[in-house]
Design a protein around this motif. Structure first.
Motif, PDB file in Angstrom:
ATOM      1  N   ARG A  47       0.819  -1.217   0.000  1.00 41.44           N
ATOM      2  CA  ARG A  47       0.000   0.000   0.000  1.00 41.44           C
ATOM      3  C   ARG A  47       0.852   1.265   0.000  1.00 41.44           C
ATOM      4  NH1 ARG A  47      -2.874  -3.145   4.028  1.00 41.44           N
ATOM      5  NH2 ARG A  47      -4.618  -4.223   2.996  1.00 41.44           N
ATOM      6  N   LYS A  48       2.145   1.119   0.288  1.00 42.94           N
ATOM      7  CA  LYS A  48       3.066   2.249   0.221  1.00 42.94           C
ATOM      8  C   LYS A  48       3.761   2.352  -1.136  1.00 42.94           C
ATOM      9  CE  LYS A  48       4.067   1.824   5.185  1.00 42.94           C
ATOM     10  NZ  LYS A  48       5.128   1.494   6.181  1.00 42.94           N
ATOM     11  N   ASP A  49       3.561   1.342  -1.977  1.00 47.95           N
ATOM     12  CA  ASP A  49       4.177   1.329  -3.302  1.00 47.95           C
ATOM     13  C   ASP A  49       3.310   2.156  -4.253  1.00 47.95           C
ATOM     14  OD1 ASP A  49       5.422   0.818  -5.699  1.00 47.95           O
ATOM     15  OD2 ASP A  49       5.068  -1.342  -5.706  1.00 47.95           O
ATOM     16  N   GLY A  50       3.526   3.462  -4.238  1.00 41.99           N
ATOM     17  CA  GLY A  50       2.693   4.371  -5.015  1.00 41.99           C
ATOM     18  C   GLY A  50       2.685   4.061  -6.499  1.00 41.99           C
ATOM     19  N   GLU A  51       3.861   3.794  -7.048  1.00 36.33           N
ATOM     20  CA  GLU A  51       3.932   3.510  -8.482  1.00 36.33           C
ATOM     21  C   GLU A  51       3.284   2.168  -8.808  1.00 36.33           C
ATOM     22  OE1 GLU A  51       7.133   3.258 -12.189  1.00 36.33           O
ATOM     23  OE2 GLU A  51       7.848   3.655 -10.163  1.00 36.33           O
ATOM     24  N   GLY A  52       3.515   1.176  -7.951  1.00 33.58           N
ATOM     25  CA  GLY A  52       2.928  -0.135  -8.196  1.00 33.58           C
ATOM     26  C   GLY A  52       1.408  -0.089  -8.199  1.00 33.58           C
ATOM     27  N   LEU A  53       0.819   0.593  -7.208  1.00 35.20           N
ATOM     28  CA  LEU A  53      -0.637   0.683  -7.143  1.00 35.20           C
ATOM     29  C   LEU A  53      -1.194   1.508  -8.298  1.00 35.20           C
ATOM     30  CD1 LEU A  53      -1.308   1.080  -3.316  1.00 35.20           C
ATOM     31  CD2 LEU A  53      -1.481  -0.974  -4.734  1.00 35.20           C
ATOM     32  N   GLN A  54      -0.467   2.539  -8.695  1.00 37.33           N
ATOM     33  CA  GLN A  54      -0.914   3.319  -9.856  1.00 37.33           C
ATOM     34  C   GLN A  54      -0.891   2.464 -11.113  1.00 37.33           C
ATOM     35  OE1 GLN A  54       1.514   6.580 -11.695  1.00 37.33           O
ATOM     36  NE2 GLN A  54      -0.174   7.870 -10.958  1.00 37.33           N
ATOM     37  N   THR A  55       0.114   1.605 -11.228  1.00 30.66           N
ATOM     38  CA  THR A  55       0.173   0.674 -12.363  1.00 30.66           C
ATOM     39  C   THR A  55      -1.042  -0.237 -12.380  1.00 30.66           C
ATOM     40  OG1 THR A  55       2.599   0.717 -12.344  1.00 30.66           O
ATOM     41  CG2 THR A  55       1.556  -1.140 -13.455  1.00 30.66           C
ATOM     42  N   MET A  56      -1.486  -0.685 -11.206  1.00 33.37           N
ATOM     43  CA  MET A  56      -2.683  -1.527 -11.124  1.00 33.37           C
ATOM     44  C   MET A  56      -3.929  -0.752 -11.551  1.00 33.37           C
ATOM     45  SD  MET A  56      -1.447  -4.381 -10.197  1.00 33.37           S
ATOM     46  CE  MET A  56       0.220  -4.020 -10.769  1.00 33.37           C
ATOM     47  N   ARG A  57      -4.018   0.504 -11.147  1.00 32.04           N
ATOM     48  CA  ARG A  57      -5.180   1.320 -11.527  1.00 32.04           C
ATOM     49  C   ARG A  57      -5.177   1.612 -13.026  1.00 32.04           C
ATOM     50  NH1 ARG A  57      -3.584   3.884  -6.698  1.00 32.04           N
ATOM     51  NH2 ARG A  57      -2.699   5.670  -7.800  1.00 32.04           N
ATOM     52  N   THR A  58      -4.001   1.886 -13.575  1.00 34.21           N
ATOM     53  CA  THR A  58      -3.904   2.123 -15.017  1.00 34.21           C
ATOM     54  C   THR A  58      -4.297   0.873 -15.790  1.00 34.21           C
ATOM     55  OG1 THR A  58      -2.152   3.753 -14.685  1.00 34.21           O
ATOM     56  CG2 THR A  58      -2.363   2.821 -16.894  1.00 34.21           C
ATOM     57  N   LEU A  59      -3.890  -0.295 -15.286  1.00 29.06           N
ATOM     58  CA  LEU A  59      -4.309  -1.551 -15.894  1.00 29.06           C
ATOM     59  C   LEU A  59      -5.836  -1.641 -15.917  1.00 29.06           C
ATOM     60  CD1 LEU A  59      -3.838  -4.431 -16.989  1.00 29.06           C
ATOM     61  CD2 LEU A  59      -3.626  -5.191 -14.601  1.00 29.06           C
ATOM     62  N   GLY A  60      -6.468  -1.292 -14.807  1.00 30.47           N
ATOM     63  CA  GLY A  60      -7.931  -1.311 -14.744  1.00 30.47           C
ATOM     64  C   GLY A  60      -8.560  -0.343 -15.729  1.00 30.47           C
ATOM     65  N   GLU A  61      -7.971   0.844 -15.850  1.00 32.86           N
ATOM     66  CA  GLU A  61      -8.491   1.828 -16.803  1.00 32.86           C
ATOM     67  C   GLU A  61      -8.375   1.309 -18.235  1.00 32.86           C
ATOM     68  OE1 GLU A  61     -10.010   4.661 -16.426  1.00 32.86           O
ATOM     69  OE2 GLU A  61      -9.799   4.962 -14.261  1.00 32.86           O
ATOM     70  N   ASN A  62      -7.216   0.754 -18.578  1.00 34.60           N
ATOM     71  CA  ASN A  62      -7.009   0.253 -19.946  1.00 34.60           C
ATOM     72  C   ASN A  62      -7.930  -0.921 -20.257  1.00 34.60           C
ATOM     73  OD1 ASN A  62      -5.033   2.157 -20.409  1.00 34.60           O
ATOM     74  ND2 ASN A  62      -3.324   0.776 -20.020  1.00 34.60           N
ATOM     75  N   MET A  63      -8.123  -1.787 -19.266  1.00 38.76           N
ATOM     76  CA  MET A  63      -8.995  -2.941 -19.493  1.00 38.76           C
ATOM     77  C   MET A  63     -10.443  -2.498 -19.648  1.00 38.76           C
ATOM     78  SD  MET A  63      -9.240  -6.521 -17.382  1.00 38.76           S
ATOM     79  CE  MET A  63      -7.847  -7.236 -18.265  1.00 38.76           C
ATOM     80  N   ALA A  64     -10.882  -1.564 -18.819  1.00 38.23           N
ATOM     81  CA  ALA A  64     -12.252  -1.056 -18.935  1.00 38.23           C
ATOM     82  C   ALA A  64     -12.483  -0.412 -20.296  1.00 38.23           C
ATOM     83  CB  ALA A  64     -12.531  -0.049 -17.813  1.00 38.23           C
ATOM     84  N   TRP A  65     -11.514   0.372 -20.758  1.00 44.45           N
ATOM     85  CA  TRP A  65     -11.627   1.040 -22.064  1.00 44.45           C
ATOM     86  C   TRP A  65     -11.729   0.021 -23.196  1.00 44.45           C
ATOM     87  CZ3 TRP A  65      -7.655   1.357 -25.968  1.00 44.45           C
ATOM     88  CH2 TRP A  65      -7.999   2.192 -27.045  1.00 44.45           C
ATOM     89  N   LEU A  66     -10.880  -1.001 -23.150  1.00 41.75           N
ATOM     90  CA  LEU A  66     -10.905  -2.009 -24.201  1.00 41.75           C
ATOM     91  C   LEU A  66     -12.191  -2.833 -24.173  1.00 41.75           C
ATOM     92  CD1 LEU A  66      -7.190  -3.191 -24.127  1.00 41.75           C
ATOM     93  CD2 LEU A  66      -8.369  -2.131 -26.048  1.00 41.75           C
ATOM     94  N   LEU A  67     -12.683  -3.140 -22.987  1.00 40.29           N
ATOM     95  CA  LEU A  67     -13.943  -3.873 -22.894  1.00 40.29           C
ATOM     96  C   LEU A  67     -15.088  -3.063 -23.486  1.00 40.29           C
ATOM     97  CD1 LEU A  67     -13.651  -5.460 -19.330  1.00 40.29           C
ATOM     98  CD2 LEU A  67     -13.757  -6.700 -21.495  1.00 40.29           C
ATOM     99  N   LYS A  68     -15.094  -1.756 -23.219  1.00 42.93           N
ATOM    100  CA  LYS A  68     -16.132  -0.889 -23.779  1.00 42.93           C
ATOM    101  C   LYS A  68     -15.997  -0.777 -25.295  1.00 42.93           C
ATOM    102  CE  LYS A  68     -16.628   1.877 -19.570  1.00 42.93           C
ATOM    103  NZ  LYS A  68     -16.428   3.216 -18.957  1.00 42.93           N
ATOM    104  N   CYS A  69     -14.761  -0.752 -25.787  1.00 49.43           N
ATOM    105  CA  CYS A  69     -14.539  -0.709 -27.239  1.00 49.43           C
ATOM    106  C   CYS A  69     -15.058  -1.983 -27.903  1.00 49.43           C
ATOM    107  CB  CYS A  69     -13.054  -0.525 -27.546  1.00 49.43           C
ATOM    108  SG  CYS A  69     -12.400   1.116 -27.184  1.00 49.43           S
ATOM    109  N   ILE A  70     -14.795  -3.115 -27.285  1.00 44.48           N
ATOM    110  CA  ILE A  70     -15.263  -4.384 -27.824  1.00 44.48           C
ATOM    111  C   ILE A  70     -16.789  -4.441 -27.817  1.00 44.48           C
ATOM    112  CG2 ILE A  70     -15.334  -6.883 -27.406  1.00 44.48           C
ATOM    113  CD1 ILE A  70     -12.425  -6.616 -26.376  1.00 44.48           C
ATOM    114  N   GLU A  71     -17.386  -3.965 -26.732  1.00 45.99           N
ATOM    115  CA  GLU A  71     -18.845  -3.949 -26.648  1.00 45.99           C
ATOM    116  C   GLU A  71     -19.444  -3.039 -27.726  1.00 45.99           C
ATOM    117  OE1 GLU A  71     -22.036  -3.694 -23.039  1.00 45.99           O
ATOM    118  OE2 GLU A  71     -20.644  -2.011 -23.214  1.00 45.99           O
TER     119      GLU A  71
END
Length: 208
Positions: A160-184
């Motif tokens: 939880r102190k790994d700021g960059e690591g957690l941001q990477t996880m959130r960016t992954l979520g953003e990219n996946m959500a965007w691609l899922l919406k594009c596919i839909e």
């Protein structure tokens, strides 16, 4: 839309779970349903190459592998998470994925895939590469982030102190959500999945 996140750590709420949860929360903000599947602490059987799944579409070992196979039609993306053991994913996770992708691999095409790894210090990129190979052999688009999908820490509190690591996880979520919406959106416009040729399987032994 639904994303299945697989926690391949023996610790249900450890560092890997912390990373996966960060991605799941981002997906949920976009209205995407998520489920985190915990494999547990019990041994997971490896593939015994019996070939029974070719007849039944399921694994001969009736465990969580078959539970996932049963609901593949309702899953649009898979995120696989693992701690790093000797620069690789956990043994129980790779045993699980070997059987899941061998039994249900023909139904994986078109689903999005991503992997997440957690380590104290090193070996993350090697474990990350190993997990991505399940997707790239199954016609699954791999979702990326702003960095390789890894978090660092010895405890969930460290992660939880790994700021960059957690941001990477959130960016992954953003990219996946965007691609899922594009596919839909594409599906609504009548764009279907690719049509594949009949599979050619060869080996490298020369026949005389």
């Amino acid at each position: 839309m639904k994303v299945l996140l697989i926690n391949g750590s023996p610790n249900e709420h450890g560092c890997t779970y912390t990373a996966l949860s960060e991605t799941a929360e981002t997906l949920q903000k976009h209205g995407i349903d998520t489920e985190i599947l915990y494999l547990g602490k019990k041994p997971v059987a490896g593939c015994i190459a019996c070939g029974k799944c070719r007849e039944t579409g399921k694994c001969v070992f009736d465990d969580k592998v078959n539970e996932v196979i049963d609901k593949l039609d309702s899953i649009d993306a898979i995120v696989v998470g693992s701690p790093v053991y000797y620069a690789g994913p956990s043994g129980q996770l790779t045993a699980f994925l070997d059987r899941l992708f061998y039994s249900g691999g023909s139904r994986m095409a078109g689903k999005l895939g991503a992997s997440v790894v957690s380590c104290r210090r090193g070996g993350a990129s090697a474990a990350f590469d190993r997990l991505n190979k399940y997707f790239t052999i199954s016609s699954m688009p791999v979702v990326s982030s702003q960095y390789w999908n890894q978090v660092h820490g010895f405890t969930p509190e460290d992660v939880r102190k790994d700021g960059e690591g957690l941001q990477t996880m959130r960016t992954l979520g953003e990219n996946m959500a965007w691609l899922l919406k594009c596919i839909e959106a594409g599906r609504e416009k009548g764009i279907s999945l690719p049509e594949y040729e009949e599979r050619i399987a060869t080996h490298f032994i020369m026949q005389k």
